[in-house]
Scaffold this motif. Sequence first.
Motif, PDB file in Angstrom:
ATOM      1  N   TYR A  16      35.691  46.263  54.603  1.00 43.53           N
ATOM      2  CA  TYR A  16      35.534  45.919  53.315  1.00 43.53           C
ATOM      3  C   TYR A  16      36.727  46.310  52.459  1.00 43.53           C
ATOM      4  CZ  TYR A  16      34.173  45.759  48.450  1.00 43.53           C
ATOM      5  OH  TYR A  16      34.017  45.561  47.027  1.00 43.53           O
ATOM      6  N   CYS A  17      37.200  47.548  52.898  1.00 49.86           N
ATOM      7  CA  CYS A  17      38.518  48.098  52.204  1.00 49.86           C
ATOM      8  C   CYS A  17      39.811  47.275  52.707  1.00 49.86           C
ATOM      9  CB  CYS A  17      38.723  49.458  52.744  1.00 49.86           C
ATOM     10  SG  CYS A  17      37.498  50.654  51.674  1.00 49.86           S
ATOM     11  N   ALA A  18      39.761  46.732  53.768  1.00 46.84           N
ATOM     12  CA  ALA A  18      40.906  45.860  54.203  1.00 46.84           C
ATOM     13  C   ALA A  18      40.920  44.578  53.425  1.00 46.84           C
ATOM     14  CB  ALA A  18      40.919  45.703  55.628  1.00 46.84           C
ATOM     15  N   ALA A  19      39.804  44.131  53.375  1.00 54.38           N
ATOM     16  CA  ALA A  19      39.678  42.742  52.747  1.00 54.38           C
ATOM     17  C   ALA A  19      39.961  43.001  51.153  1.00 54.38           C
ATOM     18  CB  ALA A  19      38.113  42.206  52.556  1.00 54.38           C
ATOM     19  N   TRP A  20      39.828  44.073  50.540  1.00 52.68           N
ATOM     20  CA  TRP A  20      39.944  44.569  49.350  1.00 52.68           C
ATOM     21  C   TRP A  20      41.713  44.904  48.957  1.00 52.68           C
ATOM     22  CZ3 TRP A  20      42.342  48.772  46.764  1.00 52.68           C
ATOM     23  CH2 TRP A  20      42.116  48.754  45.473  1.00 52.68           C
ATOM     24  N   LEU A  21      42.208  45.457  50.033  1.00 52.78           N
ATOM     25  CA  LEU A  21      43.747  45.468  50.153  1.00 52.78           C
ATOM     26  C   LEU A  21      44.349  44.179  50.175  1.00 52.78           C
ATOM     27  CD1 LEU A  21      43.976  48.847  52.272  1.00 52.78           C
ATOM     28  CD2 LEU A  21      44.312  48.769  49.869  1.00 52.78           C
ATOM     29  N   TYR A  22      44.052  43.425  51.114  1.00 50.97           N
ATOM     30  CA  TYR A  22      44.505  42.012  51.095  1.00 50.97           C
ATOM     31  C   TYR A  22      44.530  41.374  49.808  1.00 50.97           C
ATOM     32  CZ  TYR A  22      45.228  42.469  56.213  1.00 50.97           C
ATOM     33  OH  TYR A  22      45.533  42.754  57.442  1.00 50.97           O
ATOM     34  N   TYR A  23      43.386  41.218  49.100  1.00 49.91           N
ATOM     35  CA  TYR A  23      43.113  40.776  47.939  1.00 49.91           C
ATOM     36  C   TYR A  23      44.058  41.133  46.932  1.00 49.91           C
ATOM     37  CZ  TYR A  23      40.975  39.978  43.038  1.00 49.91           C
ATOM     38  OH  TYR A  23      40.841  39.923  42.068  1.00 49.91           O
ATOM     39  N   ARG A  24      44.436  42.647  46.921  1.00 47.11           N
ATOM     40  CA  ARG A  24      45.193  43.153  45.847  1.00 47.11           C
ATOM     41  C   ARG A  24      46.672  42.981  46.222  1.00 47.11           C
ATOM     42  NH1 ARG A  24      44.569  45.027  41.333  1.00 47.11           N
ATOM     43  NH2 ARG A  24      45.833  46.826  41.561  1.00 47.11           N
ATOM     44  N   GLN A  25      47.087  42.408  47.438  1.00 44.17           N
ATOM     45  CA  GLN A  25      48.451  42.112  47.751  1.00 44.17           C
ATOM     46  C   GLN A  25      48.687  40.590  47.548  1.00 44.17           C
ATOM     47  OE1 GLN A  25      48.751  43.471  52.022  1.00 44.17           O
ATOM     48  NE2 GLN A  25      48.848  45.303  51.580  1.00 44.17           N
ATOM     49  N   GLY A  26      47.589  39.783  47.240  1.00 38.65           N
ATOM     50  CA  GLY A  26      47.756  38.523  47.122  1.00 38.65           C
ATOM     51  C   GLY A  26      47.574  37.704  48.464  1.00 38.65           C
ATOM     52  N   ARG A  27      47.202  38.289  49.376  1.00 36.16           N
ATOM     53  CA  ARG A  27      46.934  37.639  50.695  1.00 36.16           C
ATOM     54  C   ARG A  27      45.565  37.358  50.800  1.00 36.16           C
ATOM     55  NH1 ARG A  27      49.393  41.602  55.102  1.00 36.16           N
ATOM     56  NH2 ARG A  27      48.470  40.081  56.400  1.00 36.16           N
ATOM     57  N   TYR A  28      45.195  36.100  50.124  1.00 35.56           N
ATOM     58  CA  TYR A  28      43.859  35.714  49.874  1.00 35.56           C
ATOM     59  C   TYR A  28      43.326  35.241  51.259  1.00 35.56           C
ATOM     60  CZ  TYR A  28      45.360  36.380  44.992  1.00 35.56           C
ATOM     61  OH  TYR A  28      46.046  36.780  43.850  1.00 35.56           O
ATOM     62  N   GLU A  29      44.052  34.245  51.943  1.00 34.61           N
ATOM     63  CA  GLU A  29      43.556  33.884  53.072  1.00 34.61           C
ATOM     64  C   GLU A  29      42.854  35.114  54.053  1.00 34.61           C
ATOM     65  OE1 GLU A  29      45.579  30.972  55.382  1.00 34.61           O
ATOM     66  OE2 GLU A  29      46.181  29.958  53.488  1.00 34.61           O
ATOM     67  N   ASP A  30      43.798  36.162  54.103  1.00 35.33           N
ATOM     68  CA  ASP A  30      43.220  37.398  55.051  1.00 35.33           C
ATOM     69  C   ASP A  30      42.038  38.140  54.223  1.00 35.33           C
ATOM     70  OD1 ASP A  30      45.357  36.866  56.855  1.00 35.33           O
ATOM     71  OD2 ASP A  30      46.791  38.157  55.613  1.00 35.33           O
ATOM     72  N   VAL A  32      39.678  36.561  52.433  1.00 33.77           N
ATOM     73  CA  VAL A  32      38.659  35.807  52.592  1.00 33.77           C
ATOM     74  C   VAL A  32      38.232  36.144  54.163  1.00 33.77           C
ATOM     75  CG1 VAL A  32      37.649  33.545  53.068  1.00 33.77           C
ATOM     76  CG2 VAL A  32      38.993  34.027  51.051  1.00 33.77           C
ATOM     77  N   THR A  33      38.955  36.280  55.118  1.00 33.47           N
ATOM     78  CA  THR A  33      38.508  36.362  56.326  1.00 33.47           C
ATOM     79  C   THR A  33      38.111  37.637  56.463  1.00 33.47           C
ATOM     80  OG1 THR A  33      40.421  35.163  57.228  1.00 33.47           O
ATOM     81  CG2 THR A  33      39.558  36.659  58.756  1.00 33.47           C
ATOM     82  N   PHE A  34      38.530  38.667  55.851  1.00 32.42           N
ATOM     83  CA  PHE A  34      37.847  40.252  56.075  1.00 32.42           C
ATOM     84  C   PHE A  34      36.637  40.079  55.299  1.00 32.42           C
ATOM     85  CE2 PHE A  34      41.573  41.145  58.408  1.00 32.42           C
ATOM     86  CZ  PHE A  34      41.279  42.065  59.239  1.00 32.42           C
ATOM     87  N   TYR A  35      36.449  39.675  54.049  1.00 35.36           N
ATOM     88  CA  TYR A  35      35.300  39.480  53.357  1.00 35.36           C
ATOM     89  C   TYR A  35      34.009  38.724  54.086  1.00 35.36           C
ATOM     90  CZ  TYR A  35      36.991  41.563  48.950  1.00 35.36           C
ATOM     91  OH  TYR A  35      37.681  42.172  48.285  1.00 35.36           O
ATOM     92  N   HIS A  36      34.560  37.698  54.858  1.00 34.15           N
ATOM     93  CA  HIS A  36      33.444  37.017  55.644  1.00 34.15           C
ATOM     94  C   HIS A  36      33.055  38.169  57.046  1.00 34.15           C
ATOM     95  CE1 HIS A  36      33.109  33.282  54.181  1.00 34.15           C
ATOM     96  NE2 HIS A  36      34.248  33.061  53.916  1.00 34.15           N
ATOM     97  N   LYS A  37      34.084  38.833  57.386  1.00 33.58           N
ATOM     98  CA  LYS A  37      33.740  39.929  58.493  1.00 33.58           C
ATOM     99  C   LYS A  37      32.722  40.977  57.863  1.00 33.58           C
ATOM    100  CE  LYS A  37      37.837  39.182  61.493  1.00 33.58           C
ATOM    101  NZ  LYS A  37      38.945  40.087  61.914  1.00 33.58           N
ATOM    102  N   ALA A  38      33.000  41.338  56.799  1.00 32.86           N
ATOM    103  CA  ALA A  38      32.090  42.205  56.201  1.00 32.86           C
ATOM    104  C   ALA A  38      30.763  41.776  56.087  1.00 32.86           C
ATOM    105  CB  ALA A  38      32.872  43.059  54.895  1.00 32.86           C
ATOM    106  N   ARG A  39      30.572  40.580  55.565  1.00 31.03           N
ATOM    107  CA  ARG A  39      29.430  40.132  55.317  1.00 31.03           C
ATOM    108  C   ARG A  39      28.544  39.947  56.582  1.00 31.03           C
ATOM    109  NH1 ARG A  39      29.743  34.399  52.306  1.00 31.03           N
ATOM    110  NH2 ARG A  39      27.624  34.572  52.595  1.00 31.03           N
ATOM    111  N   ALA A  40      29.221  39.594  57.712  1.00 22.84           N
ATOM    112  CA  ALA A  40      28.668  39.701  59.084  1.00 22.84           C
ATOM    113  C   ALA A  40      28.169  41.011  59.397  1.00 22.84           C
ATOM    114  CB  ALA A  40      29.778  38.994  59.807  1.00 22.84           C
TER     115      ALA A  40
END
Length: 89
Positions: A16-30, A32-40
Amino acid sequence: MLSILRRQPRNYVATYCAAWLYYRQGRYEDAVTFYHKARAIAPRALEPKLGLLATHIAAQNWKDVESVGMVLLKEVPSDYITRSRLAFV
């Protein structure tokens, strides 16, 4: 975070934190990938779904905003954050 995930790929907090960090960096595709992993890893957790919604809004993926928002509203109809984010889209 990524070093933790290499050792513990199903670590919810690190994912979840990796997803948030990617979001903050503007790396939206990454993000999304990590938010999906967190959901799984934690399918009942609300945070990755809200993060996914925010990421799609930031990336201006309006079709995905609508679909994720509708899923959230079905799961948690009274969620203030989801309703307020969808109201301004």
